[in-house]
Design a protein around this motif. Structure first.
Motif, PDB file in Angstrom:
ATOM      1  N   UNK A 449      47.783  28.427  59.822  1.00 11.98           N
ATOM      2  CA  UNK A 449      48.513  28.851  61.028  1.00 11.98           C
ATOM      3  C   UNK A 449      49.445  30.011  60.701  1.00 11.98           C
ATOM      4  N   UNK A 450      50.133  29.918  59.548  1.00 12.95           N
ATOM      5  CA  UNK A 450      51.051  30.994  59.153  1.00 12.95           C
ATOM      6  C   UNK A 450      50.326  32.313  58.960  1.00 12.95           C
ATOM      7  N   UNK A 451      49.173  32.265  58.296  1.00  7.80           N
ATOM      8  CA  UNK A 451      48.394  33.495  58.101  1.00  7.80           C
ATOM      9  C   UNK A 451      47.942  34.074  59.431  1.00  7.80           C
ATOM     10  N   UNK A 452      47.503  33.206  60.344  1.00 15.97           N
ATOM     11  CA  UNK A 452      47.047  33.676  61.650  1.00 15.97           C
ATOM     12  C   UNK A 452      48.189  34.328  62.429  1.00 15.97           C
ATOM     13  N   UNK A 453      49.392  33.734  62.356  1.00 13.63           N
ATOM     14  CA  UNK A 453      50.552  34.316  63.057  1.00 13.63           C
ATOM     15  C   UNK A 453      50.881  35.697  62.485  1.00 13.63           C
ATOM     16  N   UNK A 454      50.888  35.798  61.160  1.00 10.81           N
ATOM     17  CA  UNK A 454      51.150  37.098  60.539  1.00 10.81           C
ATOM     18  C   UNK A 454      50.081  38.115  60.939  1.00 10.81           C
ATOM     19  N   UNK A 455      48.811  37.680  60.988  1.00 10.27           N
ATOM     20  CA  UNK A 455      47.740  38.587  61.403  1.00 10.27           C
ATOM     21  C   UNK A 455      47.925  39.069  62.821  1.00 10.27           C
ATOM     22  N   UNK A 456      48.304  38.149  63.732  1.00  5.71           N
ATOM     23  CA  UNK A 456      48.529  38.550  65.125  1.00  5.71           C
ATOM     24  C   UNK A 456      49.680  39.546  65.230  1.00  5.71           C
ATOM     25  N   UNK A 458      50.691  41.655  62.855  1.00  6.23           N
ATOM     26  CA  UNK A 458      50.229  42.947  62.339  1.00  6.23           C
ATOM     27  C   UNK A 458      49.337  43.649  63.352  1.00  6.23           C
ATOM     28  N   UNK A 459      48.483  42.880  64.021  1.00  6.84           N
ATOM     29  CA  UNK A 459      47.608  43.466  65.029  1.00  6.84           C
ATOM     30  C   UNK A 459      48.431  44.032  66.190  1.00  6.84           C
ATOM     31  N   UNK A 460      49.509  43.318  66.560  1.00  6.88           N
ATOM     32  CA  UNK A 460      50.376  43.820  67.631  1.00  6.88           C
ATOM     33  C   UNK A 460      51.029  45.130  67.251  1.00  6.88           C
ATOM     34  N   UNK A 461      51.462  45.235  65.984  1.00  5.89           N
ATOM     35  CA  UNK A 461      52.033  46.511  65.532  1.00  5.89           C
ATOM     36  C   UNK A 461      50.988  47.611  65.599  1.00  5.89           C
ATOM     37  N   UNK A 462      49.732  47.265  65.246  1.00  9.35           N
ATOM     38  CA  UNK A 462      48.653  48.255  65.338  1.00  9.35           C
ATOM     39  C   UNK A 462      48.455  48.743  66.760  1.00  9.35           C
ATOM     40  N   UNK A 463      48.543  47.830  67.730  1.00  6.25           N
ATOM     41  CA  UNK A 463      48.415  48.223  69.144  1.00  6.25           C
ATOM     42  C   UNK A 463      49.547  49.161  69.535  1.00  6.25           C
ATOM     43  N   UNK A 464      50.764  48.851  69.054  1.00  8.00           N
ATOM     44  CA  UNK A 464      51.908  49.738  69.348  1.00  8.00           C
ATOM     45  C   UNK A 464      51.679  51.122  68.745  1.00  8.00           C
ATOM     46  N   UNK A 465      51.231  51.179  67.471  1.00 12.23           N
ATOM     47  CA  UNK A 465      50.998  52.482  66.839  1.00 12.23           C
ATOM     48  C   UNK A 465      49.881  53.244  67.544  1.00 12.23           C
ATOM     49  N   UNK A 466      48.910  52.525  68.118  1.00  9.21           N
ATOM     50  CA  UNK A 466      47.845  53.188  68.871  1.00  9.21           C
ATOM     51  C   UNK A 466      48.417  53.875  70.112  1.00  9.21           C
ATOM     52  N   UNK A 504      47.474  48.678  60.126  1.00  7.06           N
ATOM     53  CA  UNK A 504      47.884  47.402  60.704  1.00  7.06           C
ATOM     54  C   UNK A 504      46.705  46.668  61.348  1.00  7.06           C
ATOM     55  N   UNK A 505      45.760  47.410  61.933  1.00 14.74           N
ATOM     56  CA  UNK A 505      44.549  46.752  62.441  1.00 14.74           C
ATOM     57  C   UNK A 505      43.820  46.040  61.304  1.00 14.74           C
ATOM     58  N   UNK A 512      44.121  37.309  60.043  1.00 15.78           N
ATOM     59  CA  UNK A 512      43.562  36.386  61.031  1.00 15.78           C
ATOM     60  C   UNK A 512      42.330  35.668  60.485  1.00 15.78           C
ATOM     61  N   UNK A 513      41.439  36.432  59.829  1.00 14.79           N
ATOM     62  CA  UNK A 513      40.231  35.830  59.269  1.00 14.79           C
ATOM     63  C   UNK A 513      40.590  34.812  58.187  1.00 14.79           C
ATOM     64  N   UNK A 514      41.564  35.170  57.329  1.00 12.48           N
ATOM     65  CA  UNK A 514      41.972  34.254  56.272  1.00 12.48           C
ATOM     66  C   UNK A 514      42.597  32.993  56.859  1.00 12.48           C
TER      67      UNK A 514
END
Length: 522
Positions: A449-456, A458-466, A504-505, A512-514
């Motif tokens: 769960x912790x890894x998935x939260x961190x992945x989400x 990081x993905x959110x930061x990637x969306x912001x940078x996009x 970040x993507x 998330x995969x991990x």
């Protein structure tokens, strides 16, 4: 006579003032030539030819005004003649006569031929927009060359601003847009047009640009930049750009038994690395930049081959030498029932001695000890120039080697009691397995769960940078830059945001995969 001249000058001034203020002025100065090369009439004629081509390339409908001979003469400073300026003073003259662009031809003689050089400058930035040269045996043929090359030169005045045609109604329309399909060999080149990057980051692609002459640049890693000057016209066009390689090749093709040992492939290391641009070096063709390189070829069964190679653009160097079989030292003893035995030693089916054996043995060999039904394979992992000591247990063929173990004598048990004890042991073992699995799950699920939260995150930061990248790209596309450095700074912001987005993507997807794997698998 003086009254007539004064009246003529006044008419010329009023004619210029009557031109709309938004017009772009283009001046073609008198063609220069030594007296023994061209007469005054011939020089004026060639000047008129240049002006006529300027009118064709820069029509009044697009708000261009080609200044006449009288216009230019009137705007010159007092005492200065129209034929008195050439070379470095062209731009200064253009400023004096309020011209946005100024051009001039110079005729000379080379051997028995006439030559002409025509240059056009942008007066505001002291910038040479372009030039052309031509050579011919006489002035009539020289005129043909001028008409062929002058129009593309003058069309450079359209520049990136693309002058707008004006209509009586006051409504203006932009130039005709052309769909330019760009392909390259090889594919994957990025495209810049007129010195500015485009949205085409990988060919093949299509870009929409205005009619006119444009400079198209294709760039790709490991290839020389391809620069093409293109006259774009019509509704659509196609451009094929063949890129010349900026690399040479190294063909790694050594002679060796690739099935020796466990079938491991050779490892190619160049300049201390096993890959370049995320492409692994391998047996076969490898693309390398021109220059010297250090190469190592290694395999578990062979000595490492090291050499230096000089790579030349568009040429292939080949390494096809035979790899040398590696050797290691073996110290071998054979035992049976706890006592040392004297038995034959075999290497790849050939007898090489008896135990106790000390000798040099090729790597990845099949080593055996014993004779008859007691002949068996020796488990030895040899290393180059290293000594490995092995004690081999002699057993009959087909009988597994069992390590000698000392066990306490078991007490006699009643059959029924033995069965009960065995069942209790199995139940205890099963319970222990369940407990271990539950303990593992209790640890794995929170980690997942912790890894998935961190992945989400990081993905959110990637969306912001996009979104930042899109904003910066919009600023780049819509801005009118006053200098090349200003444009480069804005483009650097676009690239920075794009890089952060991709990082970040990638990190987000990996986390998330991990997390999902840990949560559901462990």
């Amino acid at each position: 006579m003086k009254v007539f001249e004064t009246l003529k000058k006044c008419i010329a001034v009023f004619a210029l003032l009557a031109i709309p203020a938004s017009a772009t002025y283009v001046a073609v100065l008198e063609t220069m030539a030594p007296k023994d090369v061209l007469s005054l009439e011939e020089k004026q004629y060639l000047t008129d030819v240049l002006r006529s081509e300027a009118v064709k390339a820069l029509p009044a409908e697009m708000n261009f005004t080609i200044m006449t001979r009288d216009n230019i003469q009137m705007m010159l400073p007092p005492g200065k003649g129209i034929e008195e300026c050439e070379g470095s003073c062209l731009v200064e003259t253009g400023k004096n006569i309020a011209a946005d662009y100024i051009a001039q031809g110079r005729v000379g003689r080379f051997g028995s031929n006439l030559t002409i050089t025509v240059e056009m400058y942008e007066t505001a930035g002291n910038k040479l927009m372009g030039s052309f040269t031509a050579k011919s045996s006489d002035i009539e043929k020289l005129e043909v060359e001028i008409r062929k090359q002058a129009k593309p030169l003058f069309m450079k005045a359209r520049g990136n601003a693309y002058a707008q045609p004006a209509f009586a109604s006051g409504i203006s329309a932009g130039p005709q847009m052309v769909a330019l399909k760009i392909q390259s060999v090889p594919m994957g080149a990025s495209i810049a047009i007129d010195g500015r990057p485009t949205k085409c980051m990988s060919t093949p692609c299509t870009v929409n640009i205005p009619e006119g002459e444009h400079r198209v640049l294709a760039a790709r890693d490991d290839y020389q930049d391809k620069d093409s000057l293109l006259m774009v016209e019509g509704a659509e066009m196609a451009l094929m750009m063949n890129l010349e390689p900026n690399f040479g090749q190294l063909n790694v093709d050594p002679k060796y038994d690739e099935y020796l040992g466990d079938g491991s492939p050779i490892v190619v290391t160049i300049d201390g690395k096993t890959s370049r641009n995320d492409v692994a070096f391998k047996k076969g063709i490898n693309n390398l930049p021109a220059g010297p390189h250090s190469v190592q070829i290694s395999h578990p069964c062979y000595e490492t081959a090291s050499f230096n190679v000089g790579i030349t653009v568009a040429k292939t160097e080949k390494f096809d030498q035979e790899l040398k079989r590696g050797k290691g030292w073996l110290t071998l003893k054979a035992v049976k029932d706890g006592s040392e035995q004297k038995v034959p030693v075999w290497v790849d089916g050939a007898k090489v001695g008896e135990t106790p054996f000390v000798g040099e043995v090729p790597l990845c060999s099949k080593i055996e000890a014993g004779d008859g039904e007691f002949r068996g394979v020796v488990a030895a992992e040899l290393k180059v120039n290293a000594n490995v000591e092995v004690t081999h247990e002699l057993v009959k063929s087909g009988q597994p080697v069992v390590a000698e173990e000392k066990a306490e004598p078991e007490k006699e048990q009643q059959p029924a009691q033995a069965n009960v004890d065995e069942k209790q042991a199995q139940a205890s073992e099963a319970a222990a397995d369940v407990a271990n699995k539950e303990k593992g799950m209790s640890i794995a699920k929170p980690i997942g769960i912790g890894l998935a939260v961190l992945g989400a995150a990081a993905f959110g930061i990637g969306i912001y940078e996009n979104s930042v990248m899109k904003d910066e790209r919009g600023k780049y596309d819509d801005a009118t830059f006053t200098s090349e450095s200003e444009a480069d700074d804005q483009w650097d912001k676009v690239k920075k945001a794009s890089t952060l987005r991709n990082v970040f993507y990638g990190v987000g997807a990996g986390l998330l995969a991990a997390g999902v794997t840990v949560f559901f698998v462990f």
